[in-house]
Design a protein around this motif. Structure first.
Motif, PDB file in Angstrom:
ATOM      1  N   LYS A 128      -8.161   2.063  -3.930  1.00  0.00           N
ATOM      2  CA  LYS A 128      -7.334   2.933  -4.772  1.00  0.00           C
ATOM      3  C   LYS A 128      -8.210   3.942  -5.515  1.00  0.00           C
ATOM      4  O   LYS A 128      -7.908   5.141  -5.564  1.00  0.00           O
ATOM      5  CB  LYS A 128      -6.544   2.082  -5.770  1.00  0.00           C
TER       6      LYS A 128
ATOM      7  N   THR B  62       0.816  -1.220   0.000  1.00  0.00           N
ATOM      8  CA  THR B  62       0.000   0.000   0.000  1.00  0.00           C
ATOM      9  C   THR B  62       0.850   1.271   0.000  1.00  0.00           C
ATOM     10  O   THR B  62       0.359   2.336  -0.365  1.00  0.00           O
ATOM     11  CB  THR B  62      -0.957   0.043   1.217  1.00  0.00           C
TER      12      THR B  62
ATOM     13  N   THR C 109       1.296   1.991  -3.628  1.00  0.00           N
ATOM     14  CA  THR C 109      -0.007   2.432  -4.155  1.00  0.00           C
ATOM     15  C   THR C 109      -0.287   3.867  -3.736  1.00  0.00           C
ATOM     16  O   THR C 109      -0.750   4.687  -4.532  1.00  0.00           O
ATOM     17  CB  THR C 109      -1.137   1.521  -3.640  1.00  0.00           C
TER      18      THR C 109
END
Length: 318
Positions: A92, A56, A59
């Motif tokens: 996301k 993450t 991301t």
């Protein structure tokens, strides 16, 4: 002087380390809380969730947010029954919406996207964000206002057969005059329910404290005749059959609405006002009026929403 300066510099260094340590511990606690939330709502193994947690950070860099926000949003989507992989993609997208809109927290952005995703299951979430962003950038409604209005009205509008492009058009056109997204969403739900007039619609209108009058209770053929009577002007070749959705009915009326008003002035009739009250009830007549005044914008917003592919990604990159 040099000794004092050196000593002060040393003290600053010590306090910097202490403060950084405190900040580090706070971040660790926040990330641990996010991991705990994901564990609560998932059947994934702890190691699998930890491995995901590590991804993450990349991301977050790509989207322009924090790993904690990605993880918190992922937990929200897993709570709705999505798998880890699907929830990760949804999280996301929700953070993209947060960044390209005026939402000030991920929770509100996630809630609005969840509601629209449930109403329009045939669309992927990024397509929804593209549409919200494109319309919000080009018309008199902010992206978060549009998202919030659709969050509250999309279930009803979708049930009545309106696409998300048509729903966005109705919200945006009404809001250009009303400038109150909450009122607009309530008005559109009322209009849609009044047009369909089923027992379930009557119950929902009652629960919303909206009028349940003779028009709501009328049969479909009776409703159709009422609308035809009030839109009987020379240029009206539009058939107001109830198989049409909310957008199609209102657009068709909007195209002859000014002519109805002009005819009222000539003949001393009051069909324009009466029509609005039949469609929306007295409490929401301002919403119907705002929509019927501008058929051009109704069509333009719908087209803008339909052609929005890639809008959010382009803005995010900027």
């Amino acid at each position: 002087f040099h000794q004092i300066a050196a000593q002060m510099a040393g003290m600053v260094g010590v306090y910097d380390v202490i403060n950084l340590g405190k900040e580090g511990l706070s971040v660790v606690r926040e990330l641990n809380t996010a991991l705990t939330e994901m564990r609560k709502v998932s059947d994934e193994s702890l190691q699998s969730l930890k491995n995901y947690q590590n991804t993450t950070f990349d991301t977050a860099d790509a989207v322009g947010t924090t790993a904690k926000q990605i993880q918190t949003s992922t937990a929200d989507y897993m709570r709705l029954g999505e798998s880890l992989d699907k929830a990760a993609e949804s999280a996301k997208t929700a953070n993209v919406l947060l960044n390209v809109s005026e939402f000030d927290n991920i929770e509100d952005a996630t809630k609005s996207l969840v509601a629209m995703g449930q109403a329009y299951k045939d669309l992927d979430k990024m397509t929804i964000v593209d549409k919200l962003n494109e319309v919000g950038n080009n018309y008199a409604i902010s992206t978060d206002e549009l998202a919030t209005a659709l969050q509250k009205s999309s279930a009803t509008l979708s049930l009545m057969g309106n696409t998300i492009d048509e729903a966005a058009s109705l919200v945006t056109t009404a809001n250009a005059t009303i400038q109150d997204a909450d009122s607009v969403s309530a008005g559109l739900r009322t209009i849609s329910l009044r047009l369909v007039g089923t027992e379930e619609a009557e119950e929902e209108l009652s629960a919303m404290n909206e009028e349940v009058d003779a028009f709501v209770k009328a049969t479909n053929s009776k409703k159709q005749q009422i609308i035809k009577d009030y839109t009987a002007v020379a240029s009206n070749n539009y058939s107001n059959g109830n198989y049409k959705n909310t957008y199609q009915i209102l657009l068709g009326i909007a195209k002859v609405y000014k002519e109805i008003q002009e005819q009222d002035k000539k003949l001393g009739t009051n069909h324009a006002t009466a029509l609005i009250e039949e469609l929306a009830g007295k409490n929401r007549s301002n919403i119907a009026s705002a929509i019927l005044q501008d058929p051009t914008q109704l069509e333009a917003v719908k087209k803008s929403s339909e052609e929005a592919l890639g809008s959010a990604k382009n803005e995010l990159n900027s």
